[in-house]
Design a protein around this motif. Sequence first.
Motif, PDB file in Angstrom:
ATOM      1  N   ASP A 139       1.500  -5.863   5.619  1.00 38.25           N
ATOM      2  CA  ASP A 139       0.798  -7.025   6.168  1.00 38.25           C
ATOM      3  C   ASP A 139      -0.705  -6.952   5.938  1.00 38.25           C
ATOM      4  N   ALA A 140      -1.241  -5.745   5.864  1.00 33.99           N
ATOM      5  CA  ALA A 140      -2.680  -5.572   5.746  1.00 33.99           C
ATOM      6  C   ALA A 140      -3.051  -4.926   4.418  1.00 33.99           C
ATOM      7  N   SER A 188     -15.167   5.727  -3.078  1.00 34.17           N
ATOM      8  CA  SER A 188     -16.446   5.650  -3.772  1.00 34.17           C
ATOM      9  C   SER A 188     -17.557   6.339  -2.998  1.00 34.17           C
ATOM     10  N   GLY A 189     -17.304   6.720  -1.780  1.00 32.71           N
ATOM     11  CA  GLY A 189     -18.305   7.430  -0.992  1.00 32.71           C
ATOM     12  C   GLY A 189     -19.032   6.518  -0.041  1.00 32.71           C
ATOM     13  N   SER A 215      -6.567  -1.880   1.008  1.00 32.78           N
ATOM     14  CA  SER A 215      -7.000  -1.589  -0.361  1.00 32.78           C
ATOM     15  C   SER A 215      -8.517  -1.543  -0.470  1.00 32.78           C
ATOM     16  N   ILE A 216      -9.183  -2.475   0.179  1.00 33.33           N
ATOM     17  CA  ILE A 216     -10.647  -2.506   0.160  1.00 33.33           C
ATOM     18  C   ILE A 216     -11.212  -1.280   0.866  1.00 33.33           C
ATOM     19  N   LEU A 217     -10.642  -0.929   2.020  1.00 30.25           N
ATOM     20  CA  LEU A 217     -11.113   0.244   2.745  1.00 30.25           C
ATOM     21  C   LEU A 217     -10.872   1.523   1.948  1.00 30.25           C
ATOM     22  N   VAL A 266       0.858  -1.169   0.000  1.00 28.02           N
ATOM     23  CA  VAL A 266       0.000   0.000   0.000  1.00 28.02           C
ATOM     24  C   VAL A 266       0.902   1.228   0.000  1.00 28.02           C
ATOM     25  N   ASN A 267       0.792   2.005  -1.062  1.00 31.54           N
ATOM     26  CA  ASN A 267       1.606   3.206  -1.181  1.00 31.54           C
ATOM     27  C   ASN A 267       0.667   4.382  -1.452  1.00 31.54           C
TER      28      ASN A 267
END
Length: 178
Positions: A89-90, A103-104, A95-97, A73-74
């Motif tokens: 690690d997460a 998207s709101g 990414s999902i969050l 995640v960058n």
Amino acid sequence: MGSVDYTQVNHYVSHRAGEIIANIREQLRYAGFDSKTSELPAGIIITGRGALLSGFNERLSQTLSMKIRTANVNIPQMRIADSRISPSDAADVLSILYAAACSGAVECLVEPVIERQPEPEYEPEQVSPVVEEIAPEPEVVKPRPRKHSFFDKVKDKVVGFMSESEDDDDDDDTMVDD
């Protein structure tokens, strides 16, 4: 305390990694990819701590003949306050969050509108009258008398023995005065 035989540990880890790779290959086949690099030109992105296993990505890449990358995640705007959580690690959860935040929040709270299609008009065809057949009544099966099991027989004998013994004891309990 005994010492740890790291050769054996490495042996077990290597075999378990092989099982995981075989499972990934089968899941790709199940999904219809059959390990064709043309269908997944970007390759596979591995997440979680297993992705950090030394040599795992190279072995997976060699087995599947695909590009393998480790998720990271960058996103400069995203900072994790808890120092115990590493972004690498997460990566899957973050990414999902992040996608949900972009998207709101309303998207999760609004119930989707389902457009109903009008029902086509049904015109019944000329149908010949159905003659209803009377089905024979089912045969009533009488329950068979219950057979006495071994334990029922033992119980009956014990109860019979106990009642006989109580009758004999009643005779002995009468007192006779001399």
